[in-house]
Design a protein around this motif. Structure first.
Motif, mmCIF file in Angstrom:
data_model
loop_
_atom_site.group_PDB
_atom_site.id
_atom_site.type_symbol
_atom_site.label_atom_id
_atom_site.label_comp_id
_atom_site.label_asym_id
_atom_site.label_seq_id
_atom_site.Cartn_x
_atom_site.Cartn_y
_atom_site.Cartn_z
ATOM 1 N N MET A 1 0.827 -1.187 0.000
ATOM 2 C CA MET A 1 0.000 0.000 0.000
ATOM 3 C C MET A 1 0.874 1.254 0.000
ATOM 4 S SD MET A 1 -3.178 0.723 2.468
ATOM 5 C CE MET A 1 -4.091 2.210 2.311
ATOM 6 N N GLY A 2 1.873 1.300 0.858
ATOM 7 C CA GLY A 2 2.791 2.430 0.825
ATOM 8 C C GLY A 2 2.410 3.547 1.778
ATOM 9 N N MET A 3 3.369 4.357 2.052
ATOM 10 C CA MET A 3 3.198 5.460 2.996
ATOM 11 C C MET A 3 2.678 6.674 2.245
ATOM 12 S SD MET A 3 6.136 7.010 5.489
ATOM 13 C CE MET A 3 5.845 5.948 6.889
ATOM 14 N N ASP A 4 1.622 7.280 2.775
ATOM 15 C CA ASP A 4 1.099 8.476 2.105
ATOM 16 C C ASP A 4 2.022 9.665 2.374
ATOM 17 O OD1 ASP A 4 0.346 9.909 4.468
ATOM 18 O OD2 ASP A 4 -1.592 8.912 4.499
ATOM 19 N N SER A 5 1.845 10.718 1.609
ATOM 20 C CA SER A 5 2.765 11.850 1.671
ATOM 21 C C SER A 5 2.733 12.556 3.026
ATOM 22 C CB SER A 5 2.487 12.830 0.541
ATOM 23 O OG SER A 5 1.196 13.374 0.656
ATOM 24 N N VAL A 6 1.589 12.582 3.688
ATOM 25 C CA VAL A 6 1.509 13.235 5.004
ATOM 26 C C VAL A 6 2.370 12.482 6.012
ATOM 27 C CG1 VAL A 6 -0.028 13.821 6.913
ATOM 28 C CG2 VAL A 6 -0.758 14.234 4.563
ATOM 29 N N LEU A 7 2.245 11.156 6.037
ATOM 30 C CA LEU A 7 3.046 10.366 6.968
ATOM 31 C C LEU A 7 4.525 10.413 6.594
ATOM 32 C CD1 LEU A 7 0.818 7.267 7.696
ATOM 33 C CD2 LEU A 7 1.287 9.212 9.167
ATOM 34 N N ARG A 8 4.821 10.427 5.299
ATOM 35 C CA ARG A 8 6.214 10.512 4.862
ATOM 36 C C ARG A 8 6.818 11.842 5.298
ATOM 37 N NH1 ARG A 8 9.674 11.906 0.921
ATOM 38 N NH2 ARG A 8 11.180 10.378 0.250
ATOM 39 N N LEU A 26 19.534 9.176 9.205
ATOM 40 C CA LEU A 26 18.077 9.061 9.161
ATOM 41 C C LEU A 26 17.445 9.811 7.986
ATOM 42 C CD1 LEU A 26 17.228 9.374 12.964
ATOM 43 C CD2 LEU A 26 17.527 7.297 11.590
ATOM 44 N N ILE A 27 17.903 11.018 7.708
ATOM 45 C CA ILE A 27 17.274 11.798 6.637
ATOM 46 C C ILE A 27 17.441 11.130 5.271
ATOM 47 C CG2 ILE A 27 17.292 14.020 5.428
ATOM 48 C CD1 ILE A 27 17.840 15.275 8.233
ATOM 49 N N PRO A 28 18.651 10.707 4.883
ATOM 50 C CA PRO A 28 18.759 9.999 3.602
ATOM 51 C C PRO A 28 17.949 8.692 3.576
ATOM 52 C CG PRO A 28 20.913 10.731 4.327
ATOM 53 C CD PRO A 28 19.960 10.964 5.465
ATOM 54 N N PHE A 29 17.849 8.026 4.731
ATOM 55 C CA PHE A 29 17.058 6.797 4.782
ATOM 56 C C PHE A 29 15.595 7.088 4.456
ATOM 57 C CE2 PHE A 29 14.469 3.605 6.939
ATOM 58 C CZ PHE A 29 15.002 2.456 6.385
ATOM 59 N N VAL A 30 15.053 8.128 5.071
ATOM 60 C CA VAL A 30 13.656 8.496 4.802
ATOM 61 C C VAL A 30 13.489 8.904 3.341
ATOM 62 C CG1 VAL A 30 11.841 10.179 5.317
ATOM 63 C CG2 VAL A 30 13.093 9.103 7.167
ATOM 64 N N GLU A 31 14.418 9.700 2.840
ATOM 65 C CA GLU A 31 14.309 10.197 1.464
ATOM 66 C C GLU A 31 14.414 9.082 0.430
ATOM 67 O OE1 GLU A 31 17.481 13.078 1.487
ATOM 68 O OE2 GLU A 31 16.084 14.716 1.902
ATOM 69 N N ASN A 32 15.249 8.072 0.687
ATOM 70 C CA ASN A 32 15.577 7.093 -0.347
ATOM 71 C C ASN A 32 15.062 5.680 -0.123
ATOM 72 O OD1 ASN A 32 17.183 9.046 -1.781
ATOM 73 N ND2 ASN A 32 18.717 8.781 -0.182
ATOM 74 N N LEU A 34 12.536 4.675 2.821
ATOM 75 C CA LEU A 34 11.343 4.449 3.644
ATOM 76 C C LEU A 34 10.154 3.971 2.817
ATOM 77 C CD1 LEU A 34 10.248 4.602 6.542
ATOM 78 C CD2 LEU A 34 9.544 6.935 6.056
ATOM 79 N N GLN A 35 9.948 4.567 1.656
ATOM 80 C CA GLN A 35 8.790 4.212 0.832
ATOM 81 C C GLN A 35 8.857 2.771 0.325
ATOM 82 O OE1 GLN A 35 11.124 6.441 -0.114
ATOM 83 N NE2 GLN A 35 11.925 5.669 -2.050
ATOM 84 N N ASP A 36 10.046 2.169 0.315
ATOM 85 C CA ASP A 36 10.204 0.799 -0.178
ATOM 86 C C ASP A 36 10.001 -0.253 0.908
ATOM 87 O OD1 ASP A 36 10.826 1.840 -2.699
ATOM 88 O OD2 ASP A 36 12.965 1.959 -2.206
ATOM 89 N N PRO A 38 8.093 -2.545 3.768
ATOM 90 C CA PRO A 38 6.730 -3.056 3.974
ATOM 91 C C PRO A 38 5.964 -2.123 4.914
ATOM 92 C CG PRO A 38 8.375 -4.769 4.403
ATOM 93 C CD PRO A 38 9.121 -3.485 4.189
ATOM 94 N N ASP A 39 4.658 -2.098 4.787
ATOM 95 C CA ASP A 39 3.815 -1.201 5.580
ATOM 96 C C ASP A 39 4.092 -1.316 7.082
ATOM 97 O OD1 ASP A 39 2.679 -0.316 3.254
ATOM 98 O OD2 ASP A 39 0.766 -1.339 3.543
ATOM 99 N N ALA A 40 4.278 -2.530 7.573
ATOM 100 C CA ALA A 40 4.517 -2.725 9.012
ATOM 101 C C ALA A 40 5.791 -2.008 9.455
ATOM 102 C CB ALA A 40 4.589 -4.206 9.349
ATOM 103 N N LEU A 41 6.829 -2.060 8.620
ATOM 104 C CA LEU A 41 8.080 -1.381 8.984
ATOM 105 C C LEU A 41 7.972 0.127 8.819
ATOM 106 C CD1 LEU A 41 10.974 -3.698 7.750
ATOM 107 C CD2 LEU A 41 10.222 -3.234 10.078
ATOM 108 N N GLN A 42 7.156 0.586 7.883
ATOM 109 C CA GLN A 42 6.929 2.021 7.761
ATOM 110 C C GLN A 42 6.260 2.541 9.032
ATOM 111 O OE1 GLN A 42 4.850 2.995 4.153
ATOM 112 N NE2 GLN A 42 6.472 2.203 2.855
ATOM 113 N N SER A 43 5.287 1.809 9.529
ATOM 114 C CA SER A 43 4.636 2.194 10.792
ATOM 115 C C SER A 43 5.611 2.107 11.953
ATOM 116 C CB SER A 43 3.435 1.295 11.070
ATOM 117 O OG SER A 43 2.464 1.476 10.078
#
Length: 83
Positions: A1-8, A26-32, A34-36, A38-43
């Motif tokens: 499903m993926g992380m929506d832009s607000v949560l990102r 952390l910042i490069p990790f989020v930028e490059n 995080l979106q890849d 799984p949903d559980a790890l994004q949460s």
């Protein structure tokens, strides 16, 4: 499903810790990456960045290990992405 832009965006801004050692990981990790994740790890990432700076720093330096298996997985992924 993926992380929506607000949560990102929330994840991005909360990853800006003001501690250079954390910011450079952390910042490069989020930028490059995080979106890849799984949903559980994004949460789980949102829980990860709720932790104290000293905890994150110790985990990412290998001095400590989180008890939570999802947080351990995130530490491994952040470290792999920073290598």
């Amino acid at each position: 499903m993926g992380m929506d832009s607000v949560l990102r965006n929330k994840a991005y801004w909360r990853s800006r810790r003001g501690m250079q050692e954390l910011d450079v990981m952390l910042i490069p990790f989020v930028e490059n990456h995080l979106q890849d994740l799984p949903d559980a790890l994004q949460s789980a990432y949102l829980r990860f960045i709720d932790c104290e700076d000293w905890e994150l720093f110790d985990w990412l330096q290998g001095r400590e290990t989180p008890d939570d298996p999802e947080l351990r997985e995130l530490v491994a992924r952040v470290l792999a992405a920073s290598a």
